[in-house]
Each structure stands twice: as C-alpha cells, then as structure tokens.
Design an enzyme around this catalytic site. Structure first.
Site, short mmCIF file in Angstrom:
data_model
loop_
_atom_site.label_atom_id
_atom_site.label_comp_id
_atom_site.label_asym_id
_atom_site.label_seq_id
_atom_site.Cartn_x
_atom_site.Cartn_y
_atom_site.Cartn_z
N ASP A 34 0.84 -1.19 0.00
CA ASP A 34 0.00 0.00 0.00
C ASP A 34 0.88 1.25 0.00
O ASP A 34 2.02 1.23 0.44
CB ASP A 34 -0.90 0.00 1.24
CG ASP A 34 -0.08 0.07 2.52
OD1 ASP A 34 -0.11 1.11 3.20
OD2 ASP A 34 0.62 -0.92 2.83
N SER A 60 1.28 4.29 1.88
CA SER A 60 0.77 4.80 3.16
C SER A 60 1.81 5.71 3.79
O SER A 60 2.19 6.71 3.17
CB SER A 60 0.43 3.62 4.09
OG SER A 60 1.56 2.78 4.26
N CYS A 101 11.46 -25.94 23.15
CA CYS A 101 11.48 -24.62 23.78
C CYS A 101 11.38 -24.75 25.30
O CYS A 101 12.29 -25.26 25.94
CB CYS A 101 10.37 -23.75 23.20
SG CYS A 101 10.59 -21.98 23.54
N HIS A 136 11.00 -24.39 17.08
CA HIS A 136 9.63 -24.91 17.10
C HIS A 136 9.25 -25.60 15.79
O HIS A 136 8.69 -24.95 14.89
CB HIS A 136 8.64 -23.77 17.35
CG HIS A 136 8.63 -23.23 18.73
ND1 HIS A 136 7.79 -23.70 19.71
CD2 HIS A 136 9.37 -22.23 19.31
CE1 HIS A 136 7.99 -23.03 20.84
NE2 HIS A 136 8.94 -22.13 20.62
N GLU A 141 6.82 -27.64 15.36
CA GLU A 141 5.36 -27.75 15.28
C GLU A 141 4.72 -26.48 14.72
O GLU A 141 3.58 -26.52 14.26
CB GLU A 141 4.78 -28.06 16.67
CG GLU A 141 4.65 -26.89 17.64
CD GLU A 141 5.95 -26.44 18.27
OE1 GLU A 141 5.91 -25.53 19.13
OE2 GLU A 141 7.02 -27.00 17.93
#
Length: 544
Positions: free
Chosen positions: A145, A147, A392, A508, A510
C-alpha cells in the site's frame, strides 16, 4: 477516542461516527461487529494555585479482518528479483496529492494544507475487486500500500524487502510538484507484475474504466541495487540500497543498543544493511514418506500452566498418524495419568510458571519434588519402545531432568539469550548426523525454522549429543547474532540422547510443519508438508 465535553469534541465524535458507520462502511458493504470509544482523552491537575489541562485530539483506530480463502495466495511487499517486471501504481487519490498530516509535513514541521481522504468509496471497492481478480489469475508478484511516507517510502521498502534495485520514472514537474508526487499519502497501492502481462492486465481493466485511468507503470527493477529516480530516461538522483537500509534502521539500531546487548544490536545492524547476504534458503531437504497403516498410537502432549504450544504440537502429531492426548501436569501429580499407554511424550513450549523461575526450572521442580511424578517419568523414559521430545520451554524442562533420561548425561542447561531479549524470528538451522530417531534421513537438511525464546543459550555445545545447530548464510555453524539468536556455543540448539529416543530442541518444528505456516519458504518446495514434518513422521515410523 475523544475528550468528551471539551469544546467541540462531542460534535466531532458524532461526525466521525456518522461518516464511518453510516456512510463509509455501507458504501463498502462491510460492517462493524464491535466498537469501543474511550472518553479518557483529557486530564486535569492542580499545580500551585493554577489548574492545568491536557487534551488529546480526536482519534480513530480501526482494525479490519476478513476470511482468507487460500493463504498460499497471500501477497507481500517482497519484490521478485527479475528484470522483466513492472511496478504499477494504483492511484486511488485520482490525481490528488494532498500532504496534510503526512510524514513530510511532520519532518518539515510546516503545515502543508489539506490531508488525504477517501473521496470515492466505490473506487476503493472496485480496486479491491480488481486486485482479487488479478491475484486469483496469478498476475501479481508483490503488493504494498501507499501509506506512511508516500510512494517513495513504499517503493524503497519493497526494494529493501527483495534486495532489488528500482528505476522509478518521475513526472516532469516542478520541485514542489515532485515532492507532492513522491510523499503524498493518498490512498493507493503498488503491485509488481511480469512485463509480458502488462497489456493483458490493461485489457482486463476495460470494464473498470474509472480505475483504469489511474493505473500507471511507475518503476522497473535494476541490477545495481540502488534506487534511481529517472526523468525522461535520464537519472536525476541515485541512492544505494545499503545506504538507504542503514538510514531506515538507524533509529531502531540506536534503541536496540540502549535496550539490548549492544554488540548483538550492532551485529544485526551490519547484517540487515548488507544487501549482498544470502538470506534464508533451503538445502538437502527431502520429504519423509508417511506411515501407511490405520493404527494410531498415543502420544502424550504434556503441558503445565503457561504452556501455549500444545495445540499446534497435537496437530502435528495427529497429522503424522498419532492419537494426541492432552496431559496436564495435574493429571500426573493427582494420579489420573501414568503414561503407561503412551508410546510418546512431548513437552511443549510456552511460559510455564510465567518463566519467573527461569528456563523451565519450575516445571522440572514439580516433577523432581513429587515422588509419584518421578516414578511416572522414570518408568516412561526407561521403556525402550517410547520416544520423548521437548521443544522450547519443554526443552528447558527436560534438560533439567537429564539425570532421569537414559543417555542424556551431556545435555546442557539453558540460560538467558546473549542479546538479553526474547527472540522471535525465522532462523537457519542444519540437522547434523546423529542417531536421533526423529532425524532419520534428514541429516544435512538446512532450512529455516521458527524460534521464540528468551532463555535458549545452551551452556555447552553438547559434544556427540548435538543434533541441530544454527548456521549462517554460508552454511557454517555460528555464534553470530542474529543467525544464532541466543549465543549457544558452536550454534548448538538440539540434543539427542545416546540411544536416539529422546530429543530436546529450542526451535519450534510444530509451528512450521506445514508449508503454509512459513512466512517464507523456498518456492521450489512443492509439498503441503514442510521439511520439518519429517520429525513427526519419523516418530511414527519408530513406533511401528
């Protein structure tokens, strides 16, 4: 938000609500599901015999949301690094170049007149329809955009994101008109398309004549890694991307030097402003075949108060062919769960005990100091048909229980990040050759992965137990920030037990087991499952 009862603020609030709720939203065909007005925008206090007053101006903050049909078609400002493309400007200001309230006005500290407005909501609605149509057809490569900072800021941000130079064609105009053109913050957007598609796109806009009149080719890519302003094909100004990046990041860098470890802040500043670095990449990754069978062995998804990664973890194991069982520590402490029926155990990430006790120590203490919990976990770890994964906060916790886990004698414990801050980013890691059942056929894989931790610095490199390490853009093990987000020695960030059945890791997997979960992944990777799905599929093969 407004200062109710102060001068004409009540009237201004009414006018704002009427314009937004009764004019603008109905014209766009959208609604406001919930709203909040804060009437706390003024304060009064006594200072000696005088009454002082501070009044903040009327302000409107809008958060918008909408359903996404296909997240894989999301557009970003990152320019595709190819010379055969064109950047188009969609000018929804219809030629207006109002500068009131702009960054330029604030920088110059000089009133610059009227501010931009959406004079024609129907044009904005048409623009949305056209962008969706072009994106569905595969014509759009990047989007940003217009902006804060106006056209020039948007183009520079796109160039920095893609580390690609741009040639920007500016109109033949006076200096004032040129400033208006580059810095006005009227509604609008820039899209990148293939040059060969330009005529097709123009033809597709024939049914949207009013919008078509305000679509203009504005820039092309160059190989110089610089921003060049051209007037009638002659260069009138040129700035190197590296210099622009340093200017763009200087304020952030100075703040980081005060707030964080100053050496880490400087390392990140040098890296981010270097336009020659490789960035994220993917190497030696191959999909792991799914398990073929109908049996769904149980995996205990263990959590404690403050843990927040259990849903994603359960989804990953479910996808791999397990039955994920939600197990809270209270289930074990109370005797409702003994893990006897579980083939696997995974300790999830989050903030157990608010992490006030540091790096999973509180979570581990709730096991060490409870005889029932000790027995449950020792019995589980001792069964040679089970596997254990800690991620973690779960990694930190299991590291504290290393004396209970067979073959985990040289696991490290974890301390505060060298940067002295919580680090959440995509980092490059390499899977090392090891006997880990989770990394079967994944040795040598180099891939981005999500990290999110404040205490991930391993106290040792782990020796033979190290199974995963951070690497730099030359694929070398590193302790440099931000390649290594926590400062672990030799980049060590994942550790396997001697028999390969237990793995602890700070990143991580997952959170990126599906390709669509990545903010960036090499487009050459074509499968819905990401390279990190291999961890969960290997666990399923092991159980069989």
């Amino acid at each position: 938000m407004c200062a109710a009862g102060f001068e004409a603020q009540d009237y201004a609030l009414y006018e704002t609500v009427r314009a937004v709720g009764m004019e603008f939203c109905p014209a766009l065909g959208i609604n406001i599901p919930v709203g909040k007005d804060s009437m706390s925008m003024q304060t009064n206090w006594r200072q000696g015999d005088d009454t002082q007053q501070c009044v903040s101006p009327l302000s409107l903050i809008v958060s918008a949301f909408a359903p996404v049909i296909d997240v894989n078609q999301s557009l970003t400002p990152q320019i595709e690094p190819t010379q055969d493309t064109v950047l188009l400007l969609f000018d929804l200001g219809k030629g207006h170049q109002r500068l009131g309230g702009s960054i330029l006005e604030q920088t110059l500290n000089t009133p610059l007149g009227e501010g931009p407005d959406c004079d024609d909501p129907s044009l904005l609605k048409t623009f949305f329809t056209v962008v969706q149509m072009l994106n569905d057809a595969g014509y759009l490569l990047a989007y940003h955009d217009r902006s804060d900072g106006g056209l020039i800021a948007a183009l520079i941000e796109m160039a920095l994101a893609g580390r690609v130079g741009l040639d920007i064609e500016i109109p033949s105009a006076s200096t004032n008109e040129l400033f208006d053109f580059l810095f006005c913050e009227e509604l609008g957007a820039i899209v990148q398309i293939r040059a060969q598609d330009l005529d097709v796109i123009r033809d597709s806009l024939d049914n949207y004549e009013e919008l078509r009149l305000h679509v203009t080719p504005i820039a092309t890519c160059n190989a110089e890694k610089s921003i060049r302003l051209l007037r009638q094909n002659a260069v009138v100004s040129e700035l190197l991307l590296s210099d622009l990046a340093q200017s763009f990041l200087t304020v952030t860098h100075q703040m980081q030097r005060l707030r964080d470890n100053p050496e880490c802040a400087s390392e990140e500043f040098r890296h981010a402003s270097n336009m020659e670095t490789r960035g994220l990449f993917l190497e030696h990754a191959t999909p792991i075949a799914p398990y073929i069978g109908s049996q769904r062995p149980s995996v205990a998804v263990l959590r404690e108060q403050g843990v927040n990664g259990h849903v994603e973890m359960a989804a990953a194991f479910d996808y791999a062919g397990f039955e994920a069982i939600d197990v809270h520590m209270t289930d074990i402490l109370s005797g409702h769960q003994d893990l006897q029926q579980c083939s696997g155990l995974v300790a999830c990430g989050g903030f157990s005990y608010g992490d006030v006790l540091g790096a999973g120590r509180g979570w581990a203490a709730s096991i060490k100091n409870n005889s029932r919990a000790q027995t449950v976990f020792r019995d589980f770890f001792a069964r040679n048909t089970t596997f254990t994964l800690g991620v973690c906060n779960g990694c930190q916790m299991l590291a504290q229980l290393a004396d209970m886990i067979p073959g985990a004698d040289d696991w490290p414990v974890f301390e505060r990040n060298t940067s002295e801050q919580f680090e959440a980013r995509l980092a490059m890691v390499e899977v090392l050759s090891s006997n880990s059942i989770f990394f079967t056929d994944m040795q040598g894989q180099r891939s981005p992965i999500v990290v999110a931790h404040g205490e991930g610095r391993a106290t040792t490199a782990g020796g033979r137990s190290c199974a995963l390490r951070y690497i730099d853009d030359e694929s070398c093990a590193t302790e440099r920030f931000p390649f290594n987000p926590n400062g672990s020695p030799q980049g060590a960030t994942g550790f396997s037990s001697a028999d390969g059945r237990a793995l602890i890791m700070m990143p991580h997997p997952e959170r990126v087991f599906l390709t669509q979960q990545f903010s960036w992944l090499d487009p050459a990777w074509r499968t819905p499952e990401s390279p990190w799905m291999g961890i969960f599929r290997n666990a399923r093969h092991f159980v069989d």
